[in-house]
Design a protein around this motif. Sequence first.
Motif, PDB file in Angstrom:
ATOM      1  N   GLY A   1      11.821  47.599  25.034  1.00  0.00           N
ATOM      2  CA  GLY A   1      13.052  48.218  24.515  1.00  0.00           C
ATOM      3  C   GLY A   1      13.667  49.247  25.437  1.00  0.00           C
ATOM      4  O   GLY A   1      14.572  49.975  25.018  1.00  0.00           O
TER       5      GLY A   1
ATOM      6  N   ASP B   1       7.666  50.065  25.922  1.00  0.00           N
ATOM      7  CA  ASP B   1       7.997  49.603  27.277  1.00  0.00           C
ATOM      8  C   ASP B   1       6.844  50.026  28.171  1.00  0.00           C
ATOM      9  O   ASP B   1       5.855  50.617  27.698  1.00  0.00           O
TER      10      ASP B   1
ATOM     11  N   ASN C   1      16.977  44.325  34.082  1.00  0.00           N
ATOM     12  CA  ASN C   1      16.723  45.276  35.149  1.00  0.00           C
ATOM     13  C   ASN C   1      15.256  45.348  35.486  1.00  0.00           C
ATOM     14  O   ASN C   1      14.751  46.351  35.910  1.00  0.00           O
TER      15      ASN C   1
HETATM   16  C1  LIG Z   1      15.710  42.824  30.589  1.00  0.00           C
HETATM   17  S1  LIG Z   1      15.157  44.387  30.138  1.00  0.00           S
HETATM   18  C2  LIG Z   1      15.600  44.459  28.450  1.00  0.00           C
HETATM   19  C3  LIG Z   1      15.715  45.848  27.970  1.00  0.00           C
HETATM   20  C4  LIG Z   1      16.238  45.991  26.557  1.00  0.00           C
HETATM   21  N1  LIG Z   1      15.433  45.259  25.616  1.00  0.00           N
HETATM   22  C5  LIG Z   1      17.692  45.542  26.472  1.00  0.00           C
HETATM   23  O1  LIG Z   1      18.064  44.939  25.490  1.00  0.00           O
HETATM   24  O2  LIG Z   1      18.468  45.823  27.395  1.00  0.00           O
HETATM   25  C6  LIG Z   1      13.441  44.090  30.086  1.00  0.00           C
HETATM   26  C7  LIG Z   1      12.653  45.289  29.679  1.00  0.00           C
HETATM   27  O3  LIG Z   1      11.300  44.869  29.522  1.00  0.00           O
HETATM   28  C8  LIG Z   1      10.469  45.833  30.113  1.00  0.00           C
HETATM   29  N2  LIG Z   1       9.239  45.142  30.511  1.00  0.00           N
HETATM   30  C9  LIG Z   1       9.051  44.291  31.536  1.00  0.00           C
HETATM   31  N3  LIG Z   1       7.810  43.839  31.545  1.00  0.00           N
HETATM   32  C10 LIG Z   1       7.194  44.406  30.495  1.00  0.00           C
HETATM   33  C11 LIG Z   1       5.889  44.309  29.967  1.00  0.00           C
HETATM   34  N4  LIG Z   1       4.992  43.531  30.550  1.00  0.00           N
HETATM   35  N5  LIG Z   1       5.606  45.013  28.860  1.00  0.00           N
HETATM   36  C12 LIG Z   1       6.529  45.804  28.279  1.00  0.00           C
HETATM   37  N6  LIG Z   1       7.780  45.931  28.729  1.00  0.00           N
HETATM   38  C13 LIG Z   1       8.104  45.242  29.829  1.00  0.00           C
HETATM   39  C14 LIG Z   1      11.255  46.378  31.267  1.00  0.00           C
HETATM   40  O4  LIG Z   1      10.775  47.634  31.680  1.00  0.00           O
HETATM   41  C15 LIG Z   1      12.654  46.411  30.668  1.00  0.00           C
HETATM   42  O5  LIG Z   1      12.902  47.626  30.020  1.00  0.00           O
END
Ligand SMILES: C[S@@+](CC[C@H](N)C(=O)[O-])C[C@H]1O[C@@H](n2cnc3c(N)ncnc32)[C@H](O)[C@@H]1O
Length: 569
Positions: free
Chosen positions: A335, A357, A568
Amino acid sequence: MGKFKLGSLFGSSSSTKTQDASDKKKEHRKSFAGFASASAFKNKNGGSNGNGVKPALPAVAETAPTEAQKVNGEQTSRMVALAKKITNDTEKLEAYMKEHNLAMPSFDVDSPGDFPKLPEDIKQCREEIKFATKELGLLAQGPRESLRWGTWDFLEVLALQMINHFGIAKLFPADATITLAELQTKTKLDAINLARLLRMAMTNGIFREPSPGVIAHTAASRLLAEDEALQAWIGFNCEDIFPAAAHVIDAIKTYPEATSLVQTGFCFAFGTVSKEPMFVTFGKDPERARRMGRAMVSLTGGEGYEVSYLVDVEGGGYDFSEIDAAGGTLVDIGGSHGFVCVELAARYKRMKFVVQDLQKTVDSAPKPICDDPQAAERITLVAHDFFTEQVTKDADVYFFRWIMHNYSTPYAIKILWNLIPALKPGARILINDHCLGEPGSENAWDESVMRRMDLVMLALLNAQERTEAEFRELFKAASPGFVFKGVTRPKGCRMSIVEAVWQPESLAAEAAVTADAVDEVKVNGDVVGGDAVAVNGAVVNGDAVNETAAADESDEVKGDSTKGDVDNE
Ligand SMILES: C[S@@+](CC[C@H](N)C(=O)[O-])C[C@H]1O[C@@H](n2cnc3c(N)ncnc32)[C@H](O)[C@@H]1O
């Protein structure tokens, strides 16, 4: 201990057995492709999507007369019908702009970079002009010519890439002109290359040459000089996605199943095959990662992606009032800095929110998370890696926004599996992503954006946008305990809300499958699930993904994710 063979999902019929190994691997991908049924094509030309928008550019040439071909009761050719439609819609748009004293669209340097927010009917006229001009252009070119020269579109991208990379637009003021000779002294480009790139770009309204050898800005070149998010968007697309796309053919020929994060076009383009996923590569290069973060701001700042669509129940957003009334909990997985929960908390005053996150993302979140203390006290940030078992137990909703489309099916299944130990009966799983419709069911612009995004996911991550059928399959593959509820889409929004409910009693009907029980799931010979999780050589929930996580944690990669940007990672 129940064994759940994913291979069974891929239709291991006798005909499949006769296929060679390569075909079987392709079958693996195809089984989730949700090919449209023949019936879906039948009413394509007259069909509409959930938003009631008629596709303006038929994917198949029309043979029967359509509404668009009957103008003033007269039968006319498709081309003339389109031309009349373009005139009609353009006149309506112009009348609205004049009536409201709005600047008419122009290439002039002082013209606005965007249209103002238009009322729905006028917005529709503008959309129709875009679709109809494209279709008319294709018809006027004819198939051979449009194929021949359409293939050269990448050269327009090349010119844009170079101009953006060398910052040419910033080298002289918006209100001035400059000679090519003088401009050349300010760049690393030699005179010939500078001139040829600029003149190529001019064919698309980027710069102009009011007299031979003298360069002036246009509205578009001015944006290239002034809009940093747009510069980042162009840089990310031209310098990361463009090479990745050019190498998809190598990736797919070598690894036809195309599911691994380390066998992508991106990995082939940048020499990281079987070494590291894109996220890790970016994590090692802060500038590049920052550029991607900013690029996402540019993308998701645009119309059709705002979080308000999710929150606006009246406009088709998701209704959380039942959960709110009970003071229930929503977990926003991946998130970011919790901007979705902040918006939800402003509407729902009793619900509680957990934003999960990676550690560094959580650490860099604003404190307090928002200005409203009543909302802030109900939002908790928790460090959690979604490739590990869910830590927030018994929540009412587990929410994924822009997460699943970053992962191919084996990874996405793993993410869902990890929820299972935490789920109480009736827990809702919501995925907020694009949901691809039947071909031709979107308006032509949205269809084109969503299908291009789907190919971007392929080129970078071997991931994908999904159809409703594919989401259904995904949940089913993860566990029969996930009961698929369906897909809704707020009006005007490109993103859909996909819902499943955890009903463990459904497990009894089929072979019991739980996260604990799944210790060996094979996809094309690779083990997916349980402790040792590998997908075509890419370890999921092992080192590779942990490296991914490490990369994701980079501040630079995060960019301005607090503003609702996506991808991102
Ligand atoms: C594409 S962004 C989406 C962010 C948010 N949900 C939105 O709607 O904009 C992906 C998010 O997933 C997080 N993320 C990536 N790999 C992850 C993991 N293994 N566990 C938890 N979060 C993760 C990233 O840090 C990033 O904040």
